[in-house]
Design a protein around this motif. Structure first.
Motif, mmCIF file in Angstrom:
data_model
loop_
_atom_site.group_PDB
_atom_site.id
_atom_site.type_symbol
_atom_site.label_atom_id
_atom_site.label_comp_id
_atom_site.label_asym_id
_atom_site.label_seq_id
_atom_site.Cartn_x
_atom_site.Cartn_y
_atom_site.Cartn_z
ATOM 1 N N ALA A 10 -6.130 6.323 7.599
ATOM 2 C CA ALA A 10 -5.075 5.743 6.764
ATOM 3 C C ALA A 10 -3.738 6.368 7.134
ATOM 4 N N GLY A 11 -2.666 5.826 6.559
ATOM 5 C CA GLY A 11 -1.337 6.336 6.845
ATOM 6 C C GLY A 11 -0.668 5.571 7.971
ATOM 7 N N SER A 12 0.495 6.050 8.364
ATOM 8 C CA SER A 12 1.241 5.433 9.454
ATOM 9 C C SER A 12 2.049 6.513 10.146
ATOM 10 N N TYR A 13 2.690 6.114 11.239
ATOM 11 C CA TYR A 13 3.554 7.034 11.983
ATOM 12 C C TYR A 13 4.796 6.253 12.398
ATOM 13 N N GLY A 14 5.846 6.375 11.591
ATOM 14 C CA GLY A 14 7.051 5.599 11.873
ATOM 15 C C GLY A 14 6.762 4.115 11.807
ATOM 16 N N ARG A 15 7.044 3.421 12.886
ATOM 17 C CA ARG A 15 6.833 1.969 12.902
ATOM 18 C C ARG A 15 5.420 1.573 13.313
ATOM 19 N N TYR A 16 4.553 2.551 13.465
ATOM 20 C CA TYR A 16 3.176 2.266 13.876
ATOM 21 C C TYR A 16 2.256 2.404 12.675
ATOM 22 N N GLY A 17 1.672 1.286 12.266
ATOM 23 C CA GLY A 17 0.825 1.304 11.080
ATOM 24 C C GLY A 17 -0.260 0.257 11.153
ATOM 25 N N GLU A 18 -0.940 0.077 10.027
ATOM 26 C CA GLU A 18 -2.118 -0.780 9.958
ATOM 27 C C GLU A 18 -1.732 -2.223 9.666
ATOM 28 N N ARG A 19 -2.081 -3.123 10.600
ATOM 29 C CA ARG A 19 -1.792 -4.553 10.447
ATOM 30 C C ARG A 19 -2.976 -5.354 10.980
ATOM 31 N N HIS A 20 -3.999 -5.504 10.166
ATOM 32 C CA HIS A 20 -5.170 -6.263 10.589
ATOM 33 C C HIS A 20 -5.105 -7.688 10.046
ATOM 34 N N LEU A 21 -5.522 -8.635 10.876
ATOM 35 C CA LEU A 21 -5.551 -10.027 10.426
ATOM 36 C C LEU A 21 -6.532 -10.188 9.268
ATOM 37 N N VAL A 22 -7.668 -9.511 9.365
ATOM 38 C CA VAL A 22 -8.638 -9.467 8.277
ATOM 39 C C VAL A 22 -8.742 -8.009 7.855
ATOM 40 N N GLU A 23 -8.236 -7.698 6.667
ATOM 41 C CA GLU A 23 -8.186 -6.309 6.230
ATOM 42 C C GLU A 23 -9.413 -5.960 5.402
ATOM 43 N N THR A 24 -10.142 -4.951 5.853
ATOM 44 C CA THR A 24 -11.334 -4.506 5.133
ATOM 45 C C THR A 24 -11.198 -3.072 4.633
ATOM 46 N N HIS A 25 -10.122 -2.389 4.995
ATOM 47 C CA HIS A 25 -9.971 -0.976 4.642
ATOM 48 C C HIS A 25 -9.398 -0.802 3.235
ATOM 49 N N LEU A 26 -9.848 0.251 2.572
ATOM 50 C CA LEU A 26 -9.546 0.435 1.161
ATOM 51 C C LEU A 26 -8.062 0.625 0.863
ATOM 52 N N VAL A 27 -7.408 1.557 1.533
ATOM 53 C CA VAL A 27 -6.015 1.874 1.195
ATOM 54 C C VAL A 27 -5.095 0.661 1.344
ATOM 55 N N PRO A 28 -5.063 -0.018 2.491
ATOM 56 C CA PRO A 28 -4.175 -1.186 2.578
ATOM 57 C C PRO A 28 -4.540 -2.305 1.613
ATOM 58 N N ASN A 29 -5.832 -2.450 1.300
ATOM 59 C CA ASN A 29 -6.219 -3.478 0.337
ATOM 60 C C ASN A 29 -5.748 -3.142 -1.066
ATOM 61 N N VAL A 30 -5.829 -1.872 -1.465
ATOM 62 C CA VAL A 30 -5.324 -1.473 -2.777
ATOM 63 C C VAL A 30 -3.811 -1.659 -2.835
ATOM 64 N N LEU A 31 -3.130 -1.349 -1.745
ATOM 65 C CA LEU A 31 -1.667 -1.468 -1.715
ATOM 66 C C LEU A 31 -1.198 -2.923 -1.720
ATOM 67 N N LYS A 32 -2.115 -3.859 -1.525
ATOM 68 C CA LYS A 32 -1.739 -5.270 -1.634
ATOM 69 C C LYS A 32 -1.368 -5.633 -3.068
ATOM 70 N N VAL A 33 -1.856 -4.868 -4.041
ATOM 71 C CA VAL A 33 -1.543 -5.163 -5.446
ATOM 72 C C VAL A 33 -0.070 -4.887 -5.742
ATOM 73 N N PRO A 34 0.450 -3.689 -5.493
ATOM 74 C CA PRO A 34 1.880 -3.472 -5.735
ATOM 75 C C PRO A 34 2.778 -4.264 -4.789
ATOM 76 N N SER A 35 2.218 -4.708 -3.660
ATOM 77 C CA SER A 35 3.001 -5.540 -2.729
ATOM 78 C C SER A 35 3.062 -6.992 -3.175
ATOM 79 N N GLY A 36 2.285 -7.348 -4.211
ATOM 80 C CA GLY A 36 2.283 -8.711 -4.712
ATOM 81 C C GLY A 36 1.341 -9.647 -3.984
ATOM 82 N N GLU A 37 0.469 -9.104 -3.135
ATOM 83 C CA GLU A 37 -0.450 -9.937 -2.367
ATOM 84 C C GLU A 37 -1.816 -10.064 -3.034
#
Length: 316
Positions: free
Chosen positions: A170-197
């Motif tokens: 999890a996490g990112s490094y500057g402009r390098y981060g997690e961008r999956h077409l089909v997201e199965t990982h917990l952290v980015p999926n949870v963050l979809k809630v505050p992102s409005g997704e």
């Protein structure tokens, strides 16, 4: 060193490629962009579009390469169950093409991005490198097959190979981060809630024998993971295949991850519990004692830092 990074336009590969560039190496990224992104290739790295079968042989024949860092793979467990033939072809088949191209061109040093999924459902935790490898899905099977192949190439052809096995990143490094077409990982999926997704976070099972009833999993910051790859590159020894687990040593529960996401984002993040998913063990934690002792690697970033960096990236 002149280095080839396969899958260097993906999440972990791009972070490692960026760290290598910053360390002063000459980096060439090879990626077919089936799941990666061209804009994730670090500035200062040369980008080659293509598959391992088609592009790796002529690329390595250019000469001058001293090592390969191999991230290119398909990695969705569910998809691997539905289409195992695709995973055997893309993961093992393309890796075999890469290894053969390396052998012919005289490039014998490689760091492979393996997975702790090769252990399947462990008998005990934290998982050690000496524990039985019994994958429960084609994704894990193909990664284990690549590990075995590397061991054979080390024995037969003098390869200097290192496999790194880990669970969740999890996490990112500057402009390098997690961008999956089909997201199965917990952290980015949870963050979809505050992102409005998404309207809520999903919890699969709350009756496990853990402190809060939810699954406990290992999480590592992508930068900590990247540092391990650089250390492994220096530790590779001709004629040997080394295997290292990378883990936090304690892990975090699903409820803990959701709570940290609430604290970081300031959003309530409703969580809806449902039934367990088949095959989900209660606890999956990998021991990193071996790499700590032999290479001096340590986890430097905790879950809060992972979520903060992931949230910053998600808002870009």
């Amino acid at each position: 060193m002149k280095l080839l990074v396969t899958g260097g336009a993906g999440y972990i590969g791009s972070v490692v490629a960026a760290l290598l560039v910053e360390a002063g190496h000459e980096v060439v990224v090879l990626d077919d962009l089936s799941v990666g992104h061209a804009d994730a290739v670090p500035d200062g790295a040369r980008f080659v579009l293509g598959t391992l079968r088609e592009a790796a042989p002529p690329l390595l024949d250019e000469g001058g390469f001293e090592a390969v860092l191999h991230f290119a793979a398909k990695s969705q467990v569910g998809e691997s169950v539905r289409h195992p033939e695709l995973y055997w072809d893309r993961n093992l088949g393309e890796s075999l093409a890469l290894f053969d191209a390396m052998r012919r061109s005289g490039v014998g040093r490689i760091v492979f991005s393996s997975t702790a999924a090769v252990y399947g459902e462990p008998e005990s935790t934290p998982i050690l490198e000496t524990d039985p490898a019994r994958p429960t899905n084609p994704y894990g099977e193909t990664k284990l097959a690549i590990d075995v192949t590397l061991a054979e190439y080390a024995r037969l052809h003098g390869f200097a190979g290192v496999s790194l096995r880990y669970f969740n990143v999890a996490g990112s490094y500057g402009r390098y981060g997690e961008r999956h077409l089909v997201e199965t990982h917990l952290v980015p999926n949870v963050l979809k809630v505050p992102s409005g997704e998404a309207e809520h976070a999903s919890v699969f099972g709350e009756d496990y024998p853990t402190a809060d009833g939810t699954c406990v999993r290992d999480f590592i910051h992508v930068v900590d993971l990247g540092r391990a790859h650089l250390l492994a590159l220096d530790a590779a020894v001709p004629g040997a295949h080394k295997v290292y687990n990378l883990g936090s040593g304690s892990g975090y529960s699903v409820r803990q991850v959701i709570e940290v996401c609430r604290e970081v984002t300031g959003h309530p993040i409703p969580a809806v519990a449902g039934p367990r998913r088949p095959g989900d063990p209660a606890v999956l934690i990998a021991s990193s004692a071996k790499i700590q002792e032999e290479l001096g690697w340590r986890v430097e970033r905790d879950l809060t830092e992972m979520v903060k960096d992931a949230w910053e990236f998600a808002q870009r």
